[in-house]
Enzyme design. Sequence first.
Site, mmCIF file in Angstrom:
data_model
loop_
_atom_site.group_PDB
_atom_site.id
_atom_site.type_symbol
_atom_site.label_atom_id
_atom_site.label_comp_id
_atom_site.label_asym_id
_atom_site.label_seq_id
_atom_site.Cartn_x
_atom_site.Cartn_y
_atom_site.Cartn_z
ATOM 1 N N ASP A 27 104.474 19.058 -55.595
ATOM 2 C CA ASP A 27 104.711 20.034 -56.668
ATOM 3 C C ASP A 27 104.478 21.451 -56.156
ATOM 4 O OD1 ASP A 27 101.954 19.923 -56.544
ATOM 5 O OD2 ASP A 27 101.652 19.790 -58.713
ATOM 6 N N SER A 28 104.104 21.566 -54.865
ATOM 7 C CA SER A 28 104.097 22.881 -54.205
ATOM 8 C C SER A 28 105.479 23.504 -54.258
ATOM 9 C CB SER A 28 103.627 22.738 -52.750
ATOM 10 O OG SER A 28 104.353 21.725 -52.081
ATOM 11 N N ASP A 52 104.931 13.875 -56.071
ATOM 12 C CA ASP A 52 103.812 14.390 -56.864
ATOM 13 C C ASP A 52 104.077 14.252 -58.355
ATOM 14 O OD1 ASP A 52 101.440 15.353 -55.812
ATOM 15 O OD2 ASP A 52 102.344 17.251 -55.150
ATOM 16 N N LYS A 104 101.997 10.521 -56.246
ATOM 17 C CA LYS A 104 100.683 11.095 -55.916
ATOM 18 C C LYS A 104 100.193 11.846 -57.141
ATOM 19 C CE LYS A 104 100.036 14.915 -53.111
ATOM 20 N NZ LYS A 104 99.354 15.839 -54.050
ATOM 21 N N GLU A 147 96.742 14.302 -58.667
ATOM 22 C CA GLU A 147 95.501 15.015 -58.363
ATOM 23 C C GLU A 147 94.364 14.446 -59.190
ATOM 24 O OE1 GLU A 147 95.890 19.266 -58.659
ATOM 25 O OE2 GLU A 147 97.679 19.290 -57.388
ATOM 26 N N GLU A 178 92.096 17.701 -49.677
ATOM 27 C CA GLU A 178 92.568 19.081 -49.483
ATOM 28 C C GLU A 178 91.384 20.043 -49.421
ATOM 29 O OE1 GLU A 178 95.873 20.437 -51.867
ATOM 30 O OE2 GLU A 178 95.703 22.470 -51.056
#
Length: 265
Positions: free
Chosen positions: A47-48, A86, A116, A118, A182
């Site tokens: 999602d970057s 993401d 993925k 968070e 991270e």
Amino acid sequence: MTARKITVPAFREAAAAGRKLTMLTAYDHMWAGIMDEAGVDSILVGDSLGMVVQGHATTLPVTLEQMIYHAEMVVRAVRRALVVVDMPFLSFQISPRRAVASAGRILKETGADAVKLEGGAAQADTIRAICAAGIPVMAHVGMRPQAVHQIGGMGRIQRNADDLLADATAAQDAGAFAVVLELVAQAIAADITRSLVIPTIGIGAGPHCTGQVLVGPDMLGLTTDFRPRFLKVFGDLRAAAGQAVREFIREVREGEFPDDAHSHS
Ligand code: KIV
């Protein structure tokens, strides 16, 4: 000969056999194809893309529809790498039920291999629910960009060893097949890697993780505004692209292009 597709079990087996895993982000067909052909183990549709592709200041505006749109392009290019997508902000935090629906859409509509998300301990129920639906989950602990407003900025190194280990362990116990670490101090990342059975994929977490991930456009030198200490720039593609564009402009203006070799009679 086509190289054999890396599945989730193959990814874990490669790690168990001692191979350092490699992962890069890509958001479209062209770059995913280049990375896959070069032999990267996994491609993350991160999602970057909210920052790198869309130009936002954070990843928060990215929608599930946008992730699916980009993931479809990536999957169409990839023959071998494990494709992980993401889950964007609010596609999984509201409830485990909603998270299963979002993760299910990602796999069903894109053909990707895994999602993925968070979170560690706080998302354990959600990870468990998604895994129970047969969808492989990579967790992401340490600095969590979707929590940017809560943590007061994106660049802070995470040093709370007990919390980080508890998060990574909770993700593993809930069924995650791997965990991204991270911005974690390297000694802590090393401890977590030793403690877990599943692979750790570090970004800004030092050399002792099972594998490493970088944002593709950052490591290729395509972006200019993000130069944290952990980032190694392996190419200068922005300069090369700028030079090619300047050369095109000059040749057209000076009547050099198109010449006979690039014209039809
Ligand atoms: O969105 C992303 O690109 C990521 C990587 C930085 C791991 O989550």
